[in-house]
Design a protein around this motif. Sequence first.
Motif, PDB file in Angstrom:
ATOM      1  N   ASP A  12      31.402  -0.337-119.410  1.00  0.00           N
ATOM      2  CA  ASP A  12      31.907   1.243-119.156  1.00  0.00           C
ATOM      3  C   ASP A  12      32.541   1.076-119.953  1.00  0.00           C
ATOM      4  OD1 ASP A  12      29.298   2.556-118.596  1.00  0.00           O
ATOM      5  OD2 ASP A  12      29.687   2.940-117.058  1.00  0.00           O
ATOM      6  N   TRP A  13      33.073  -0.479-119.054  1.00  0.00           N
ATOM      7  CA  TRP A  13      34.932  -0.599-119.880  1.00  0.00           C
ATOM      8  C   TRP A  13      35.344  -1.155-121.368  1.00  0.00           C
ATOM      9  CZ3 TRP A  13      36.397  -4.067-115.014  1.00  0.00           C
ATOM     10  CH2 TRP A  13      36.850  -3.659-113.787  1.00  0.00           C
ATOM     11  N   THR A  14      33.864  -1.532-121.490  1.00  0.00           N
ATOM     12  CA  THR A  14      34.305  -2.265-122.944  1.00  0.00           C
ATOM     13  C   THR A  14      34.229  -0.729-123.563  1.00  0.00           C
ATOM     14  OG1 THR A  14      32.030  -2.805-123.190  1.00  0.00           O
ATOM     15  CG2 THR A  14      33.845  -4.578-122.801  1.00  0.00           C
ATOM     16  N   TYR A  15      33.024  -0.309-123.420  1.00  0.00           N
ATOM     17  CA  TYR A  15      32.614   1.728-124.313  1.00  0.00           C
ATOM     18  C   TYR A  15      34.390   1.525-124.339  1.00  0.00           C
ATOM     19  CZ  TYR A  15      30.741   5.582-125.557  1.00  0.00           C
ATOM     20  OH  TYR A  15      30.534   7.465-126.033  1.00  0.00           O
ATOM     21  N   GLY A  16      34.981   2.274-122.824  1.00  0.00           N
ATOM     22  CA  GLY A  16      36.362   2.789-122.863  1.00  0.00           C
ATOM     23  C   GLY A  16      37.217   2.337-124.030  1.00  0.00           C
ATOM     24  N   ALA A  17      37.326   0.869-124.014  1.00  0.00           N
ATOM     25  CA  ALA A  17      38.142   0.200-124.818  1.00  0.00           C
ATOM     26  C   ALA A  17      37.599   0.349-126.402  1.00  0.00           C
ATOM     27  CB  ALA A  17      38.353  -1.279-124.499  1.00  0.00           C
ATOM     28  N   ALA A  18      36.687   0.015-126.699  1.00  0.00           N
ATOM     29  CA  ALA A  18      36.609   0.457-128.025  1.00  0.00           C
ATOM     30  C   ALA A  18      37.000   2.011-128.514  1.00  0.00           C
ATOM     31  CB  ALA A  18      35.277   0.499-128.479  1.00  0.00           C
ATOM     32  N   ALA A  20      38.863   3.778-127.348  1.00  0.00           N
ATOM     33  CA  ALA A  20      40.730   3.551-127.402  1.00  0.00           C
ATOM     34  C   ALA A  20      40.973   2.714-128.791  1.00  0.00           C
ATOM     35  CB  ALA A  20      40.987   2.930-126.030  1.00  0.00           C
ATOM     36  N   ILE A  21      40.252   1.770-128.970  1.00  0.00           N
ATOM     37  CA  ILE A  21      41.004   0.959-130.434  1.00  0.00           C
ATOM     38  C   ILE A  21      40.231   1.955-131.644  1.00  0.00           C
ATOM     39  CG2 ILE A  21      40.385  -1.271-131.473  1.00  0.00           C
ATOM     40  CD1 ILE A  21      39.702  -2.598-128.726  1.00  0.00           C
ATOM     41  N   TYR A  22      39.525   2.361-131.337  1.00  0.00           N
ATOM     42  CA  TYR A  22      39.295   3.388-132.709  1.00  0.00           C
ATOM     43  C   TYR A  22      39.919   4.319-132.764  1.00  0.00           C
ATOM     44  CZ  TYR A  22      34.387   1.567-132.565  1.00  0.00           C
ATOM     45  OH  TYR A  22      33.221   1.265-133.680  1.00  0.00           O
ATOM     46  N   PHE A  23      40.673   5.086-131.440  1.00  0.00           N
ATOM     47  CA  PHE A  23      41.557   6.289-132.113  1.00  0.00           C
ATOM     48  C   PHE A  23      42.845   5.623-132.449  1.00  0.00           C
ATOM     49  CE2 PHE A  23      45.522   8.321-130.384  1.00  0.00           C
ATOM     50  CZ  PHE A  23      45.124   9.678-130.984  1.00  0.00           C
ATOM     51  N   PHE A  24      43.302   4.434-131.871  1.00  0.00           N
ATOM     52  CA  PHE A  24      44.474   3.350-133.167  1.00  0.00           C
ATOM     53  C   PHE A  24      43.976   3.165-134.403  1.00  0.00           C
ATOM     54  CE2 PHE A  24      46.083   3.216-127.884  1.00  0.00           C
ATOM     55  CZ  PHE A  24      46.797   3.297-128.375  1.00  0.00           C
ATOM     56  N   ALA A  25      43.339   2.857-134.592  1.00  0.00           N
ATOM     57  CA  ALA A  25      42.748   2.566-135.763  1.00  0.00           C
ATOM     58  C   ALA A  25      42.789   3.970-136.613  1.00  0.00           C
ATOM     59  CB  ALA A  25      41.110   2.121-136.028  1.00  0.00           C
ATOM     60  N   ALA A  26      42.024   4.785-136.152  1.00  0.00           N
ATOM     61  CA  ALA A  26      41.750   6.111-136.834  1.00  0.00           C
ATOM     62  C   ALA A  26      43.203   6.543-137.655  1.00  0.00           C
ATOM     63  CB  ALA A  26      41.435   7.320-135.983  1.00  0.00           C
ATOM     64  N   VAL A  27      44.593   6.601-137.063  1.00  0.00           N
ATOM     65  CA  VAL A  27      45.623   7.479-136.411  1.00  0.00           C
ATOM     66  C   VAL A  27      46.584   6.261-137.586  1.00  0.00           C
ATOM     67  CG1 VAL A  27      48.211   6.712-135.619  1.00  0.00           C
ATOM     68  CG2 VAL A  27      45.680   7.829-134.239  1.00  0.00           C
ATOM     69  N   LEU A  28      46.034   4.998-137.666  1.00  0.00           N
ATOM     70  CA  LEU A  28      46.566   3.636-139.040  1.00  0.00           C
ATOM     71  C   LEU A  28      46.448   4.111-139.967  1.00  0.00           C
ATOM     72  CD1 LEU A  28      46.055  -0.204-137.361  1.00  0.00           C
ATOM     73  CD2 LEU A  28      48.203   1.634-137.847  1.00  0.00           C
ATOM     74  N   TYR A  29      44.646   3.956-140.130  1.00  0.00           N
ATOM     75  CA  TYR A  29      44.111   4.364-141.174  1.00  0.00           C
ATOM     76  C   TYR A  29      44.795   6.090-142.172  1.00  0.00           C
ATOM     77  CZ  TYR A  29      40.496   1.867-141.128  1.00  0.00           C
ATOM     78  OH  TYR A  29      38.816   0.790-140.888  1.00  0.00           O
ATOM     79  N   LEU A  30      45.253   7.443-141.224  1.00  0.00           N
ATOM     80  CA  LEU A  30      45.807   8.524-141.777  1.00  0.00           C
ATOM     81  C   LEU A  30      46.709   8.216-142.286  1.00  0.00           C
ATOM     82  CD1 LEU A  30      44.081  10.616-138.973  1.00  0.00           C
ATOM     83  CD2 LEU A  30      43.096  10.875-141.070  1.00  0.00           C
ATOM     84  N   CYS A  31      47.733   7.599-141.523  1.00  0.00           N
ATOM     85  CA  CYS A  31      49.422   6.688-142.129  1.00  0.00           C
ATOM     86  C   CYS A  31      48.482   6.204-143.278  1.00  0.00           C
ATOM     87  CB  CYS A  31      49.968   6.144-140.792  1.00  0.00           C
ATOM     88  SG  CYS A  31      49.847   6.684-139.181  1.00  0.00           S
ATOM     89  N   GLU A  32      47.971   5.352-143.344  1.00  0.00           N
ATOM     90  CA  GLU A  32      47.774   4.843-144.970  1.00  0.00           C
ATOM     91  C   GLU A  32      47.643   5.724-146.079  1.00  0.00           C
ATOM     92  OE1 GLU A  32      45.213   1.243-147.156  1.00  0.00           O
ATOM     93  OE2 GLU A  32      44.620   2.565-145.728  1.00  0.00           O
ATOM     94  N   ALA A  33      46.477   6.488-145.354  1.00  0.00           N
ATOM     95  CA  ALA A  33      46.234   7.817-146.436  1.00  0.00           C
ATOM     96  C   ALA A  33      47.465   8.778-146.505  1.00  0.00           C
ATOM     97  CB  ALA A  33      45.360   8.551-146.050  1.00  0.00           C
ATOM     98  N   ALA A  34      48.128   8.964-145.724  1.00  0.00           N
ATOM     99  CA  ALA A  34      49.873   9.401-146.115  1.00  0.00           C
ATOM    100  C   ALA A  34      50.462   8.946-146.852  1.00  0.00           C
ATOM    101  CB  ALA A  34      50.285  10.245-144.295  1.00  0.00           C
ATOM    102  N   PHE A  35      50.967   7.690-146.713  1.00  0.00           N
ATOM    103  CA  PHE A  35      51.973   7.406-146.987  1.00  0.00           C
ATOM    104  C   PHE A  35      51.570   6.642-148.651  1.00  0.00           C
ATOM    105  CE2 PHE A  35      53.638   6.240-142.750  1.00  0.00           C
ATOM    106  CZ  PHE A  35      54.346   7.235-142.711  1.00  0.00           C
TER     107      PHE A  35
END
Length: 313
Positions: A12-18, A20-35
């Motif tokens: 369950d812990w590793t699932y929750g960590a995954a 959270a990490i996907y969320f931050f990765a999505a933010v980075l991808y969206l920033c890349e698309a914006a810039f």
Amino acid sequence: MPVNTTLATYSDWTYGAAVAIYFFAAVLYLCEAAFARPAKSRELAGAVAAGGTQADGTWAPGLVAKPERSRAERLGRMGVALTVLGALLQAASLVLRGFATERAPWGNMYEYGSLLTLAAVVTWLVLSRTFDVRRLGGFVLVPIVILMFLGGTVLYADAAPVQPALQSYWLVVHVSVISVSSGVLLVPGVASVLYLLKTSGRARFTRLPDADLLDRLAYRSTVFAFPLFTIGIICGAIWAEAAWGRFWGWDPKETVAFVSWVVFAAYLHARATAGWRGRPAAWINSLGFALTVFNLFFINLVTTGLHSYAGVG
């Protein structure tokens, strides 16, 4: 059989960590698309970077060194690194759940959804190595994060042995194939939706990749996933005959799966027919995408049927 609660907790812990990490990765991808600059601007910048100005003021190629990696590209590469890390953690959560329960780790909707979304992430990572669509990672990861959040909250199930009706090798075969193929089909669905946005003629979608690239991405990934989806449905029918005495009973989940199969078959036929390429085919594939998500959550949460009691695909 007893359940190893320690391994289940780590799962369950590793699932929750995954998530959270996907969320931050999505933010980075969206920033890349914006810039990132639109395709034509990038081509022009590349041409300028490959050349320079001579003493007489005229431009000549090869006089200016290639500029350093842009901020947008660095963000995108960081997003890829986080996505790989998240996929490894999510795979580890499934493995730990399997060892904790001593069975295939897709015996309920929580586990089924985890395998499905992991298949979608891996598919995206593979396709992003082939197609220049890395900056679209945010559009892929956002629905995955939402699906995983719902799976870990609304659909969460404690680690436990499966019910007697599911103690069959068909659990390994049918559920794994249908979940992996459904996960793969999420990616072309997103690509088709973006294709419709790209070809809508609105200026704010100019940062999306070329429409032809999105179309090829959707078509090739659907071509790969559709045979797996077909095999998964056939295996489910064989298992149903062995468990319930009939190959097909128009259970709500069976019905929506069959409708989805027809829609994806229609998309492949439409995409291969010259008169139905482009937006008409993309609309059909987007419908298949919507049905896949609908079958994953609504059917299991709202309706009742032979699949609902077990909470599995």
